[in-house]
Scaffold this motif. Structure first.
Motif, PDB file in Angstrom:
ATOM      1  N   LEU A   1       2.014   3.013  -3.410  1.00 33.57           N
ATOM      2  CA  LEU A   1       1.115   3.684  -4.353  1.00 33.57           C
ATOM      3  C   LEU A   1       1.298   5.197  -4.390  1.00 33.57           C
ATOM      4  CD1 LEU A   1      -2.165   1.641  -3.742  1.00 33.57           C
ATOM      5  CD2 LEU A   1      -0.194   1.115  -5.195  1.00 33.57           C
TER       6      LEU A   1
ATOM      7  N   LEU B   1       0.824  -1.208   0.000  1.00 30.94           N
ATOM      8  CA  LEU B   1       0.000   0.000   0.000  1.00 30.94           C
ATOM      9  C   LEU B   1       0.858   1.258   0.000  1.00 30.94           C
ATOM     10  CD1 LEU B   1      -2.956   0.950   0.092  1.00 30.94           C
ATOM     11  CD2 LEU B   1      -2.779   0.997   2.593  1.00 30.94           C
TER      12      LEU B   1
ATOM     13  N   VAL C   1      -2.294  -4.479  -4.807  1.00 39.02           N
ATOM     14  CA  VAL C   1      -1.616  -4.714  -3.537  1.00 39.02           C
ATOM     15  C   VAL C   1      -1.582  -6.217  -3.254  1.00 39.02           C
ATOM     16  CG1 VAL C   1      -1.722  -4.366  -1.039  1.00 39.02           C
ATOM     17  CG2 VAL C   1      -2.180  -2.453  -2.589  1.00 39.02           C
TER      18      VAL C   1
ATOM     19  N   GLY D   1      -1.877  -0.099  -8.770  1.00 41.20           N
ATOM     20  CA  GLY D   1      -3.068   0.479  -8.172  1.00 41.20           C
ATOM     21  C   GLY D   1      -3.486  -0.287  -6.935  1.00 41.20           C
ATOM     22  N   VAL D   2      -4.562   0.163  -6.316  1.00 40.15           N
ATOM     23  CA  VAL D   2      -5.041  -0.468  -5.086  1.00 40.15           C
ATOM     24  C   VAL D   2      -5.324  -1.954  -5.304  1.00 40.15           C
ATOM     25  CG1 VAL D   2      -6.916  -0.494  -3.401  1.00 40.15           C
ATOM     26  CG2 VAL D   2      -5.977   1.689  -4.174  1.00 40.15           C
TER      27      VAL D   2
END
Length: 412
Positions: A93, A90, A104, A100-101
């Protein structure tokens, strides 16, 4: 556009010939896609065909590697290799814009490959999900140019020494907080240009823990984009022969002042007679930053769970000379991200110069903590040298504490 005036023999910098021969003629769709390059006299159709025929390896799919990968794909580089052994976290980013999220927990090479293919599905993307070491670094031999976007000293020197040995040009960048540096190294450049490498700029890697990493000191995310796109530009110049590459020159960025400066770099000072990095230096560079220097006695370690037990026992014990002291040697700003309760903050520099020791008791059992275990090991040795008899440090540091003891805390 293919005629180039070579630099004077032995001169640092100057123009070099195109690195890659032209590939097949462009299709109509390709001419439309890269029409803005075709309009540039220094690149043109032949230059674009060189890009399409180029093989570029990007080491590190992080803050610098992310914009490099995106712009090389957009520029039409035909084969792109990406080397990274890590997974997306995380905290990545904020600057690693190929992820992107939803990525993760995924391998960075896989996430980066997806981003590149979204830009151009025709790129031959090679995923190297490996940790570079002496046994794997020769994978670089399959490429025309190497981009070093790594964030640790052992790998930087390993990559540079391999590029010198293999005769490959290396585009290099480094970022920390609000400052950055960019250059091009090449152990055997053509056109009479003097060879230059990382060891001409920094002859030896610093001692483990002597220089904080971005994970410890922070980095401005947007600055990674500035530097990474400049690195991608240097790759395009090398491949096509356009302009004058950053050979023998180091660009230095002060982002807070919005100022670039240029420093000349003279090559040849750190090479052996063969023109390659010496074996002893390569061995030092490939070693783990967590290893003790030869001749030093390793200090005792405790696991994060063992630290939790020690802290629990300390809560029940009366205050006194036998009460365990937990010393966190990170910088104060790091404690704002995550802190282990009950620790005394004494930054590493104040341990090493002795200025922070007056409030500590040499006779008390002492446990030292940092982010990953590198700085704490160095601090623990300094305490032993200063007369502390019962010292240990926490293996994997705060990262291990978050992983094994309290996953609710931030991991940085």
């Amino acid at each position: 556009m293919d005629e180039r005036t070579p630099a004077a023999p032995g001169r640092t910098g100057g123009v070099v010939p195109p690195l890659v021969s032209p590939g097949p003629p462009l299709t109509s769709a390709q001419r439309e896609r890269w029409s803005r390059h075709l309009l540039l006299p220094a690149i043109g159709e032949v230059g674009q065909r060189r890009l399409r025929n180029a093989r570029v390896c990007v080491v590190g799919a992080g803050g610098l590697g992310a914009p490099v990968l995106q712009y090389l794909a957009a520029a039409g580089v035909g084969r792109i290799g990406v080397v990274d052994v890590d997974d997306v976290e995380l905290s990545n980013l904020q600057r690693q814009v190929v992820h992107g999220v939803a990525d993760v927990g995924r391998a960075k090479v896989a996430s980066a490959a997806d981003a590149v293919r979204r830009i151009d599905p025709d790129v031959e993307l090679v995923e190297h999900h490996v940790r570079l070491d002496e046994g794997t670094v020769d994978l670089l031999a399959g490429y025309d140019v190497v981009v070093d976007g790594t964030d640790n000293f052992p790998t930087r020197y390993l990559v540079n020494d391999a590029c010198v040995r293999l005769g490959l040009p290396e585009v290099w960048g480094s970022v920390f907080r609000f400052d950055a540096q960019v250059s091009v190294f090449w152990g055997r450049p053509p056109g009479g240009v003097a060879p230059v490498q990382l060891r001409d700029l920094f002859p030896e890697p610093p001692a483990a823990g002597a220089v904080p990493s971005c994970a410890e000191g922070g980095v401005l995310g947007a600055m990674c984009g500035q530097v990474g796109t400049l690195m991608a530009t240097e790759v395009v110049k090398l491949v096509t022969g356009a302009g004058r590459p950053l050979l023998g020159r180091v660009l230095v960025l002060d982002a807070l002042e919005a100022r670039w400066a240029e420093i000349p770099l003279v090559g040849g000072g750190a090479r052996s007679d063969s023109g390659e990095g010496t074996g002893s230096r390569a061995a030092v560079a490939s070693g783990s930053a967590d290893q003790a220097t030869a001749g030093e006695v390793p200090v005792r370690t405790v696991t994060p769970r063992e630290l939790a037990a020690l802290l629990a026992a300390r809560t029940d014990a009366p205050a006194g000379r036998d009460r365990m002291v937990l010393v966190d040697v990170r910088e104060p700003a790091e404690l704002d991200v995550v802190a282990v309760p009950g620790a005394v903050n004494v930054p590493l520099a104040r341990v090493l110069d002795g200025s922070g020791l007056s409030g500590l008791a040499p006779e008390a059992p002492t446990v030292v903590l940092c982010r990953s275990g590198v700085r704490s090991e160095r601090a623990a040795r300094a305490l032993v040298a200063a007369g502390w008899s019962d010292v240990a440090h926490v293996e994997r540091g705060v990262l291990g504490w978050v992983d094994d003891v309290d996953p609710s805390l931030a991991r940085y």
